[in-house]
Design an enzyme around this catalytic site. Sequence first.
Site, PDB file in Angstrom:
ATOM      1  N   ASN A 138      -3.529  -5.664  -2.071  1.00  0.00           N
ATOM      2  CA  ASN A 138      -3.393  -6.702  -1.168  1.00  0.00           C
ATOM      3  C   ASN A 138      -4.936  -7.268  -0.962  1.00  0.00           C
ATOM      4  OD1 ASN A 138      -2.476  -8.379   0.492  1.00  0.00           O
ATOM      5  ND2 ASN A 138      -3.323  -7.418   2.542  1.00  0.00           N
ATOM      6  N   ARG A 139      -5.722  -7.149  -2.357  1.00  0.00           N
ATOM      7  CA  ARG A 139      -6.913  -7.558  -2.689  1.00  0.00           C
ATOM      8  C   ARG A 139      -7.088  -8.585  -3.868  1.00  0.00           C
ATOM      9  NH1 ARG A 139      -6.858  -5.940   1.698  1.00  0.00           N
ATOM     10  NH2 ARG A 139      -8.619  -4.870   2.841  1.00  0.00           N
ATOM     11  N   ARG A 168      -3.111   4.819  -2.192  1.00  0.00           N
ATOM     12  CA  ARG A 168      -2.986   3.455  -1.712  1.00  0.00           C
ATOM     13  C   ARG A 168      -2.684   2.359  -2.521  1.00  0.00           C
ATOM     14  NH1 ARG A 168      -5.288   0.110   2.654  1.00  0.00           N
ATOM     15  NH2 ARG A 168      -6.620  -1.714   1.599  1.00  0.00           N
ATOM     16  N   SER A 219       1.129  -0.280   7.439  1.00  0.00           N
ATOM     17  CA  SER A 219       0.665   0.622   8.563  1.00  0.00           C
ATOM     18  C   SER A 219      -0.723   0.966   8.484  1.00  0.00           C
ATOM     19  CB  SER A 219       1.692   1.910   8.696  1.00  0.00           C
ATOM     20  OG  SER A 219       1.442   2.585   7.625  1.00  0.00           O
ATOM     21  N   TYR A 236     -12.166  -7.586  10.150  1.00  0.00           N
ATOM     22  CA  TYR A 236     -13.234  -7.731   9.290  1.00  0.00           C
ATOM     23  C   TYR A 236     -12.645  -8.855   8.352  1.00  0.00           C
ATOM     24  CZ  TYR A 236      -9.492  -5.303   7.061  1.00  0.00           C
ATOM     25  OH  TYR A 236      -8.150  -4.896   6.572  1.00  0.00           O
ATOM     26  N   HIS A 279       0.782  -1.552  -0.091  1.00  0.00           N
ATOM     27  CA  HIS A 279       0.025  -0.018   0.058  1.00  0.00           C
ATOM     28  C   HIS A 279       0.944   1.172   0.181  1.00  0.00           C
ATOM     29  CE1 HIS A 279      -3.300  -2.653   1.688  1.00  0.00           C
ATOM     30  NE2 HIS A 279      -3.372  -2.506   0.432  1.00  0.00           N
ATOM     31  N   ALA A 280       0.725   2.189  -1.037  1.00  0.00           N
ATOM     32  CA  ALA A 280       1.841   2.918  -1.430  1.00  0.00           C
ATOM     33  C   ALA A 280       1.912   4.215  -0.265  1.00  0.00           C
ATOM     34  CB  ALA A 280       1.129   3.800  -2.728  1.00  0.00           C
ATOM     35  N   GLU A 313       1.859   3.813   2.955  1.00  0.00           N
ATOM     36  CA  GLU A 313       2.333   3.358   4.216  1.00  0.00           C
ATOM     37  C   GLU A 313       3.772   3.611   4.277  1.00  0.00           C
ATOM     38  OE1 GLU A 313       0.074  -0.581   4.296  1.00  0.00           O
ATOM     39  OE2 GLU A 313      -1.851   0.630   4.183  1.00  0.00           O
ATOM     40  N   GLU A 341       0.673  -4.472  11.052  1.00  0.00           N
ATOM     41  CA  GLU A 341       0.445  -3.242  10.855  1.00  0.00           C
ATOM     42  C   GLU A 341       1.503  -2.562  11.984  1.00  0.00           C
ATOM     43  OE1 GLU A 341      -1.647  -1.690   8.926  1.00  0.00           O
ATOM     44  OE2 GLU A 341      -2.950  -3.219   8.249  1.00  0.00           O
TER      45      GLU A 341
HETATM   46 ZN   LIG Z   1      -1.669  -1.703   4.085  1.00  0.00          ZN
END
Ligand SMILES: [Zn+2]
Length: 450
Positions: free
Chosen positions: A280-281, A261, A334, A385, A203-204, A206, A407
Amino acid sequence: MWLLYLAIFGTGAIWCQVNAAEKQADYSGYTLYRFKVDTTSNSMEKLESYDMELDTTTQTARLLIDIWAEPSKQNPYADVLVAPEFLTKFRSLLTSAEISTLKVLEGDIQSQINAERRAMIHNAIRRRKRALKTWSDFDANVYHSYEEMTEFMRLLSEQKPDMVEMIKVATSSEGRSIYGVKIHPPGPSTPEKPSIIVDAGVHAREWIAPAVALFMIKKIVHEYGINPQVTANLQKFDWYIMPQVNPDGYEYSRTNDRLWRKTRSKNVTVNRWCVGADANRNWGYRWGEAGANRTPCSNIYMGSHPYSEPEIRGLKEYFTWQITNPMVYISLHSYGQLLLSPWGYTNERTENYQDQQNAAKEAAQAIKNTTGVSYSYGTISEMMYPASGTSIDFMQHRGVPYIYGVELRPTDNPNSFAFNLPPMFIKATGDEMMAALNAIGTHAVKMKRL
Ligand SMILES: [Zn+2]
């Protein structure tokens, strides 16, 4: 070498100029809130469904609401960024979810972004004055550009060829090479040796994640033969560390939109205006199941098909064919101070659930002993979740015994820096993560008798 210096740091100078002129995303008036949530309710999914508004006149997607930190069972607070024009709707959504206590963490997120930007420009100018001649000169305590990260890994592999091999894992949508390093004790690497895999930057925005990965690379090479734990773990495991697996998104977050992101793929047949997918999906195992988002503008868009993103396709191929005996897999993100294990797509427990939790407990204790900071642990689906198409579910399906999506910092802090964690925290976050990985490695050795 002097020419090389110009090549590296010249890029920094151009970067500053480009950025002064380029139009950047503006988050003036956006407020970051924290509030307590009943984690058994669906209020977060409901909020998330409003995340982007598409303006077809300007052909841009504007962020209305953005979940920065999900609530978990141990820490049932959500951090949510809200656009000024969405505030009334946001408050009515909270009222209907019976949420009344709301704390402002940051009244104007753009001022925090501006402050970070000024510090970065200052650092870039300072770094230009010093040539990067050896890998040990690399300053791990600042946020680097993709080119600087690549240059560090190249220097390291050239100057420590008996321990470090630079690997190319994939090519991004915009044509950047995704590199990593394989680190092993001096001498030829042993086939079939168990390995620890770390990726970061999925994720960009983070930024702490790639910074921690780079910090760990430097620490492992520097402290091998000096620090007994680092030495023991490198003798037991080969380390594969990929500090920046979404370089397009990362550079975009540095130059155009600090809160970007996703990846930067363009798929005009799906949507003309919205760029990128949530990397990440996008993994193929149980892709598009629980918690999946099919809206291309969304920040958590799963992509048009499994492995639609070349970055993820490349990682999958590399993990499948090039790493023969993976023992530990860590994906750095993060923020929230959490160690999240599989499964993401279901509430069911994995076969080795208890062993994964035991290792996480030891990792959390090692973090506490190192810096005094608390990390919580549990599975993604039980703590927060459901999420499908994640790398940790892929790795669990592949049979890797110890898997954690981490995280990193921060969590509770009077100055909630969120994604804009100042670089002065890189060292402590890196030290505690190194301690966590050493603990997981030690646990693996104990359990598997490697
Ligand atoms: Zn992330």
